[in-house]
Design a protein around this motif. Sequence first.
Motif, PDB file in Angstrom:
ATOM      1  N   ALA A   1      36.556  80.640  39.436  1.00  0.00           N
ATOM      2  CA  ALA A   1      37.954  80.605  38.968  1.00  0.00           C
ATOM      3  C   ALA A   1      38.023  80.040  37.554  1.00  0.00           C
ATOM      4  N   VAL A   2      37.215  79.007  37.277  1.00  0.00           N
ATOM      5  CA  VAL A   2      37.176  78.428  35.923  1.00  0.00           C
ATOM      6  C   VAL A   2      36.654  79.449  34.915  1.00  0.00           C
ATOM      7  N   LEU A   3      35.601  80.204  35.313  1.00  0.00           N
ATOM      8  CA  LEU A   3      35.048  81.214  34.416  1.00  0.00           C
ATOM      9  C   LEU A   3      36.068  82.307  34.086  1.00  0.00           C
ATOM     10  N   ASP A   4      36.893  82.640  35.077  1.00  0.00           N
ATOM     11  CA  ASP A   4      37.894  83.703  34.874  1.00  0.00           C
ATOM     12  C   ASP A   4      39.076  83.242  34.039  1.00  0.00           C
ATOM     13  N   HIS A   5      39.243  81.907  33.905  1.00  0.00           N
ATOM     14  CA  HIS A   5      40.363  81.357  33.129  1.00  0.00           C
ATOM     15  C   HIS A   5      39.811  80.865  31.797  1.00  0.00           C
ATOM     16  N   ALA A   6      40.164  81.559  30.722  1.00  0.00           N
ATOM     17  CA  ALA A   6      39.568  81.280  29.413  1.00  0.00           C
ATOM     18  C   ALA A   6      39.794  79.841  28.973  1.00  0.00           C
ATOM     19  N   GLY A   7      41.012  79.317  29.195  1.00  0.00           N
ATOM     20  CA  GLY A   7      41.312  77.951  28.763  1.00  0.00           C
ATOM     21  C   GLY A   7      40.490  76.938  29.529  1.00  0.00           C
ATOM     22  N   ALA A   8      40.457  77.095  30.828  1.00  0.00           N
ATOM     23  CA  ALA A   8      39.681  76.160  31.653  1.00  0.00           C
ATOM     24  C   ALA A   8      38.194  76.267  31.340  1.00  0.00           C
ATOM     25  N   SER A   9      37.729  77.501  31.124  1.00  0.00           N
ATOM     26  CA  SER A   9      36.319  77.713  30.817  1.00  0.00           C
ATOM     27  C   SER A   9      35.935  76.997  29.529  1.00  0.00           C
ATOM     28  N   ALA A  10      36.786  77.065  28.525  1.00  0.00           N
ATOM     29  CA  ALA A  10      36.490  76.409  27.253  1.00  0.00           C
ATOM     30  C   ALA A  10      36.562  74.891  27.399  1.00  0.00           C
ATOM     31  N   TRP A  11      37.574  74.410  28.165  1.00  0.00           N
ATOM     32  CA  TRP A  11      37.753  72.954  28.310  1.00  0.00           C
ATOM     33  C   TRP A  11      36.578  72.317  29.058  1.00  0.00           C
TER      34      TRP A  11
ATOM     35  N   LEU B   1      27.074  77.876  35.568  1.00  0.00           N
ATOM     36  CA  LEU B   1      27.484  77.735  36.973  1.00  0.00           C
ATOM     37  C   LEU B   1      26.274  77.450  37.869  1.00  0.00           C
ATOM     38  N   GLN B   2      25.107  78.032  37.535  1.00  0.00           N
ATOM     39  CA  GLN B   2      23.885  77.734  38.300  1.00  0.00           C
ATOM     40  C   GLN B   2      23.517  76.249  38.186  1.00  0.00           C
ATOM     41  N   SER B   3      23.693  75.664  36.987  1.00  0.00           N
ATOM     42  CA  SER B   3      23.414  74.233  36.816  1.00  0.00           C
ATOM     43  C   SER B   3      24.378  73.388  37.635  1.00  0.00           C
ATOM     44  N   VAL B   4      25.670  73.817  37.684  1.00  0.00           N
ATOM     45  CA  VAL B   4      26.663  73.107  38.490  1.00  0.00           C
ATOM     46  C   VAL B   4      26.226  73.094  39.961  1.00  0.00           C
TER      47      VAL B   4
ATOM     48  N   GLY C   1      29.714  72.386  57.436  1.00  0.00           N
ATOM     49  CA  GLY C   1      30.589  71.658  56.515  1.00  0.00           C
ATOM     50  C   GLY C   1      30.052  71.659  55.093  1.00  0.00           C
ATOM     51  N   SER C   2      28.712  71.540  54.976  1.00  0.00           N
ATOM     52  CA  SER C   2      28.092  71.555  53.647  1.00  0.00           C
ATOM     53  C   SER C   2      28.210  72.937  52.995  1.00  0.00           C
ATOM     54  N   ILE C   3      28.121  73.983  53.822  1.00  0.00           N
ATOM     55  CA  ILE C   3      28.286  75.350  53.292  1.00  0.00           C
ATOM     56  C   ILE C   3      29.692  75.529  52.727  1.00  0.00           C
ATOM     57  N   VAL C   4      30.687  75.062  53.469  1.00  0.00           N
ATOM     58  CA  VAL C   4      32.068  75.146  52.986  1.00  0.00           C
ATOM     59  C   VAL C   4      32.211  74.380  51.674  1.00  0.00           C
ATOM     60  N   GLN C   5      31.572  73.190  51.640  1.00  0.00           N
ATOM     61  CA  GLN C   5      31.613  72.373  50.428  1.00  0.00           C
ATOM     62  C   GLN C   5      30.996  73.114  49.239  1.00  0.00           C
ATOM     63  N   SER C   6      29.791  73.674  49.415  1.00  0.00           N
ATOM     64  CA  SER C   6      29.080  74.328  48.311  1.00  0.00           C
ATOM     65  C   SER C   6      29.762  75.622  47.898  1.00  0.00           C
ATOM     66  N   PHE C   7      30.131  76.442  48.886  1.00  0.00           N
ATOM     67  CA  PHE C   7      30.758  77.730  48.542  1.00  0.00           C
ATOM     68  C   PHE C   7      32.133  77.505  47.925  1.00  0.00           C
ATOM     69  N   GLY C   8      32.796  76.438  48.386  1.00  0.00           N
ATOM     70  CA  GLY C   8      34.097  76.109  47.787  1.00  0.00           C
ATOM     71  C   GLY C   8      33.954  75.758  46.319  1.00  0.00           C
ATOM     72  N   LEU C   9      32.923  74.970  45.980  1.00  0.00           N
ATOM     73  CA  LEU C   9      32.703  74.616  44.569  1.00  0.00           C
ATOM     74  C   LEU C   9      32.330  75.849  43.758  1.00  0.00           C
ATOM     75  N   LEU C  10      31.555  76.775  44.362  1.00  0.00           N
ATOM     76  CA  LEU C  10      31.180  77.998  43.661  1.00  0.00           C
ATOM     77  C   LEU C  10      32.419  78.842  43.350  1.00  0.00           C
ATOM     78  N   LEU C  11      33.318  78.924  44.324  1.00  0.00           N
ATOM     79  CA  LEU C  11      34.552  79.688  44.093  1.00  0.00           C
ATOM     80  C   LEU C  11      35.392  79.038  43.008  1.00  0.00           C
ATOM     81  N   ILE C  12      35.438  77.698  43.009  1.00  0.00           N
ATOM     82  CA  ILE C  12      36.165  76.995  41.943  1.00  0.00           C
ATOM     83  C   ILE C  12      35.525  77.313  40.582  1.00  0.00           C
ATOM     84  N   GLY C  13      34.191  77.345  40.552  1.00  0.00           N
ATOM     85  CA  GLY C  13      33.482  77.667  39.315  1.00  0.00           C
ATOM     86  C   GLY C  13      33.813  79.055  38.812  1.00  0.00           C
TER      87      GLY C  13
END
Length: 863
Positions: free
Chosen positions: A728-738, A747-750, A714-726
């Motif tokens: 996605a944010v990096l790939d979206h310029a607006g979200a990345s800036a916001w 992302l490593q700090s996150v 469950g923790s792996i799903v939690q961590s990998f899910g957050l990494l994938l969200i990260g």
Amino acid sequence: MNTTDKTAATQQGGTDLESMPVDGVLKQLQVDPAKGLSAAEVEKRLKQYGPNALPEKHVSLARKILKYFTGPIAFMIEAAALVSAFLGRWDDFIIIFGLLVFNASLELWQDMKASNALAALKKSLAPHATALRDGALKTIDAATLVPGDMVRIRLGEIVPADLRLVSGDYASIDQAALTGESLPVAKKPGDEAYSGSVVKQGEMDAVVIATGANTFFGRTAKLVAGAGAVSHAQRAMFQIGNFLIAVAVVLALIMVAVQVWRDIVVAENWGLADALDILQFVLILLVASIPVAMPAVFSITMALGALALSKEKAIVSRLASIEEMAGVDILCSDKTGTLTKNQLSLGDPILLEATDPQDVVLAAAIASERENADVIDTAVLAALKNPVARDAYHVTKFTPFDPVSKRTMAEATDEKGAALSVAKGAPQAIVDLAKPAKDIADKVEQSVADLGKRGYRALGVARSTDGGKSWKLLGILPMFDPPRDDSEATIEKVRAKGVSVKMVTGDDTAIARETARQLGLGTNIIPAAEAFPKDMDPDNVPAKIADSIEKADGFARVFPEHKYAIVKALQQRGHLVAMTGDGVNDAPALKQADCGTAVSGATDAARGAAALILTAPGLSVIDNAIDEARRIFGRITSYTIYRVALTMDIMFLVVLSTIFLGFQPLTAIMIVIMSLLDDVPIMTIAYDNTAVSKNPIRWRMPRLLSVSAVLGFGSIVQSFGLLLIGFAVLDHAGASAWFGITSKEHLQSVMFLQLVAGGHLLLLVTRTHRWFFEPPFPSRQLAIAIVCTQALAVLMCGFGWIVPQISWTVIFWVWVYLLAWLVILGAVRVGMERLIDNRLDRRARLAEIVNAPLHQHGHLHGG
């Protein structure tokens, strides 16, 4: 076989010299009792038998230290340290190597404590002896005694070797520390005296029949040296380490294979830099996979628990015993001084020719010594309702007890000058002295038999007023070592916790049975000397005897090898055994037991062999110790589940992100700092509020690893899910800036924040079988440690200390994500526990049906 060889054989085996007539012993050992051995003969026999001392096995300090750096977890820690040094990551190397040295230091300290048992036994040996050499009595070093030496033993001396008494009136010898008997034993010529016992009265000459390791005392020391077992905590750490290592090796192979394939097949580029990159990945995985702080957390958690136990009047000398006590399901308790008061008391006198009970007690008191009072005299004098009455009599002659007449006698005058004689002793000896009428003699015989069945000793008392020409048999005094006031209640409390209690004593069977009956233990008392064959190997008890040991309520007339065999047999049947004791005779069993417990007033040898030392008398401390041990075990289990689940989370996150995303989610220094932030504050789990289990609890590795694996997944799903969200944010310029996540370093700090904060939130899930918001709530110390660690991690990420800085907005949303997953993982934990408990209940019901008598299944056949 020549004479010398035969002497060696009998001294090694000891059987012939212990049982044959004394004249035969002297002839066998070729010694003249009037002259003793010559100096030349002593020198010859010293070379043959060796010194009269316990053998020592020396292990070099270097070899001892080297042992602490071996084992699965140690090897993996060392591998991580070496890789760190090879890559020049000296900060990682220093932290990892420091933890390795700290763990080894703790083990060294524990080993030094364990060696105290044998050292204490050696101190118990007599340093000097009085021996007849070349026709003259000399004071010599006891270590130079040899079989055949003639020695003299006196009041207050320690018996220097195993002896056969040759001449002298009598000696009273206290061998309680060796055999467990509650009273000194009267010895006469022909009897044996054991090395290490203490002469309480008398003086006798004797011949040495066994020295060093071949003595009764030496055999006890040999059992101590060979006793002991690897603790269940150590086994658990090995199993957990092996599990994590196996997972790490598989993941490392997969990761290396994928990376090599990418570099050689896909990129068609391979060089030293690529190899070092792969080595760097392996380093990260090693650091992530090894619970480097687990041994330290175990030890420190138990050390803090030991501090709590010390407040309950229990001193812990072996930390692992705390975890063992939590799982104990059988308690073998010494009788004298533990279950009983270790002080004789008189019951109501049985009147024969006296009319007042106090007349019987007074006559016995006059026949007792005040200055050198033994336990019987003390009990008699204490039973006087009016102690001043004894002062009215002036004793003019006193004859002490001897094993031939089996009585003490005194001649005295009262305050008016009238003379009288009194005697007390074995009832039959007093009957022979007084020569009463047949009906009185028959009554004495019947009374003694009745008292014996109830476990009482009997003391006859007679008085004469005509200078000993005629005697009146006044009555019989029953004597008994009464149970402690708290023993019965404590036994009931311990039983309610799922712990069976068995009594172990060196006293007679009748005494043991009566004590057990009064305490509600049951009356199935086995005389050990009858149950155990003399040549039985205590390490391999036959199945039939082991069955009777399991079913017994207690054991009487036990020797050290019997106690050891009882503990070993129960352990081989899958039981965790606690053993209480106070004497040298208890030391082998105390060391072998899962939780050997030296009771208040125990000898140095018993304390040295024990894992737990009680400073308050009685068993009530044991009841408190069980509760505290189960709390501590619950805390260690919580930490273990948390550590395994979090370690799996880190390992899989590193591998999955490397394989599928080509991204290193954490740097090596992040992992090391994260391990410290996760583990160091968690040591305050020793103070956590934990529910006390109603039953013994043990390491159930399949259950523990199953729960850990599910929570880890469950923790792996939690961590990998957050990494994938990260990503996605990096790939979206607006979200990345916001959000302010503009690079993979952010992302490593996150991920660093998520693993530190999520790790401590995971502990809230693992610390209880129920929902994390239900009591018992975290202790104040644990709550403060978690809050401080979370604050530090947030500040590190918010201000860019050591790790790349990220925005406070990102930190806020990471926390929202973590709190949502806290509820999800809490539901997973509760669901897992219910699933496992339901399966166990079904198995228990099935076992009841299978084991029930056939007539109970009549309804299945229409009955």
